[in-house]
Motif scaffolding. Structure first.
Motif, PDB file in Angstrom:
ATOM      1  N   ARG A   1      14.385  21.022  41.919  1.00 50.35           N
ATOM      2  CA  ARG A   1      15.524  20.456  41.196  1.00 50.35           C
ATOM      3  C   ARG A   1      16.341  21.580  40.582  1.00 50.35           C
ATOM      4  NH1 ARG A   1      16.708  15.227  40.642  1.00 50.35           N
ATOM      5  NH2 ARG A   1      17.570  15.833  38.659  1.00 50.35           N
ATOM      6  N   SER A   2      17.640  21.438  40.654  1.00 47.50           N
ATOM      7  CA  SER A   2      18.518  22.420  40.038  1.00 47.50           C
ATOM      8  C   SER A   2      18.308  22.388  38.530  1.00 47.50           C
ATOM      9  CB  SER A   2      19.976  22.078  40.365  1.00 47.50           C
ATOM     10  OG  SER A   2      20.845  22.953  39.705  1.00 47.50           O
ATOM     11  N   PRO A   3      18.290  23.560  37.883  1.00 45.06           N
ATOM     12  CA  PRO A   3      18.056  23.584  36.442  1.00 45.06           C
ATOM     13  C   PRO A   3      19.184  22.951  35.620  1.00 45.06           C
ATOM     14  CG  PRO A   3      18.522  25.775  37.251  1.00 45.06           C
ATOM     15  CD  PRO A   3      18.419  24.877  38.450  1.00 45.06           C
ATOM     16  N   ALA A   4      20.357  22.827  36.200  1.00 46.35           N
ATOM     17  CA  ALA A   4      21.480  22.235  35.477  1.00 46.35           C
ATOM     18  C   ALA A   4      21.933  20.970  36.201  1.00 46.35           C
ATOM     19  CB  ALA A   4      22.640  23.224  35.411  1.00 46.35           C
ATOM     20  N   PRO A   5      22.364  19.965  35.437  1.00 43.08           N
ATOM     21  CA  PRO A   5      22.939  18.772  36.084  1.00 43.08           C
ATOM     22  C   PRO A   5      24.145  19.177  36.931  1.00 43.08           C
ATOM     23  CG  PRO A   5      22.583  18.382  33.755  1.00 43.08           C
ATOM     24  CD  PRO A   5      22.330  19.836  33.992  1.00 43.08           C
ATOM     25  N   PRO A   6      24.388  18.505  38.039  1.00 44.83           N
ATOM     26  CA  PRO A   6      25.464  18.912  38.952  1.00 44.83           C
ATOM     27  C   PRO A   6      26.832  19.077  38.288  1.00 44.83           C
ATOM     28  CG  PRO A   6      24.135  17.213  39.957  1.00 44.83           C
ATOM     29  CD  PRO A   6      23.654  17.355  38.544  1.00 44.83           C
ATOM     30  N   ALA A   7      27.193  18.167  37.395  1.00 45.06           N
ATOM     31  CA  ALA A   7      28.522  18.262  36.760  1.00 45.06           C
ATOM     32  C   ALA A   7      28.614  19.527  35.909  1.00 45.06           C
ATOM     33  CB  ALA A   7      28.795  17.026  35.919  1.00 45.06           C
ATOM     34  N   ILE A   8      27.583  19.821  35.159  1.00 47.94           N
ATOM     35  CA  ILE A   8      27.597  21.012  34.301  1.00 47.94           C
ATOM     36  C   ILE A   8      27.617  22.269  35.160  1.00 47.94           C
ATOM     37  CG2 ILE A   8      26.265  22.332  32.614  1.00 47.94           C
ATOM     38  CD1 ILE A   8      25.358  19.639  31.462  1.00 47.94           C
ATOM     39  N   ALA A   9      26.848  22.273  36.247  1.00 49.12           N
ATOM     40  CA  ALA A   9      26.823  23.434  37.142  1.00 49.12           C
ATOM     41  C   ALA A   9      28.197  23.670  37.755  1.00 49.12           C
ATOM     42  CB  ALA A   9      25.774  23.227  38.223  1.00 49.12           C
ATOM     43  N   LEU A  10      28.872  22.609  38.174  1.00 47.25           N
ATOM     44  CA  LEU A  10      30.198  22.769  38.776  1.00 47.25           C
ATOM     45  C   LEU A  10      31.230  23.259  37.771  1.00 47.25           C
ATOM     46  CD1 LEU A  10      30.362  19.695  41.162  1.00 47.25           C
ATOM     47  CD2 LEU A  10      30.090  22.101  41.758  1.00 47.25           C
ATOM     48  N   VAL A  11      31.146  22.780  36.547  1.00 48.77           N
ATOM     49  CA  VAL A  11      32.071  23.255  35.510  1.00 48.77           C
ATOM     50  C   VAL A  11      31.820  24.732  35.236  1.00 48.77           C
ATOM     51  CG1 VAL A  11      32.712  23.033  33.078  1.00 48.77           C
ATOM     52  CG2 VAL A  11      32.453  20.988  34.482  1.00 48.77           C
TER      53      VAL A  11
END
Length: 66
Positions: free
Chosen positions: A24-34
């Motif tokens: 699992r990515s350590p950051a939620p997708p929305a936060i990672a994209l921002v």
């Protein structure tokens, strides 16, 4: 090759690798994209603010002997 295409390809490969390992990515997708968007904007700002080194022209003088 265009750096954007290389970056996209690397991202896809890492995404596939993560999916295969079920990591699992350590950051939620929305936060990672921002965060990635911020990195891109910051890089573009620095490219416009910081002067880029100019390639200097080297001239040589060769004397013909004889």
């Amino acid at each position: 090759m265009n750096p954007l295409i290389i970056s996209l390809g690397a991202g896809v490969l890492v995404g596939l690798f993560y999916a295969l390992l079920r990591v699992r990515s350590p950051a939620p997708p929305a936060i990672a994209l921002v965060g990635l968007l911020g990195m891109i904007i910051g890089g573009q700002i620095m490219a416009h603010v910081k002067p880029q080194p100019q390639a200097s022209t080297i001239t040589t003088h060769v004397d013909k002997v004889g």
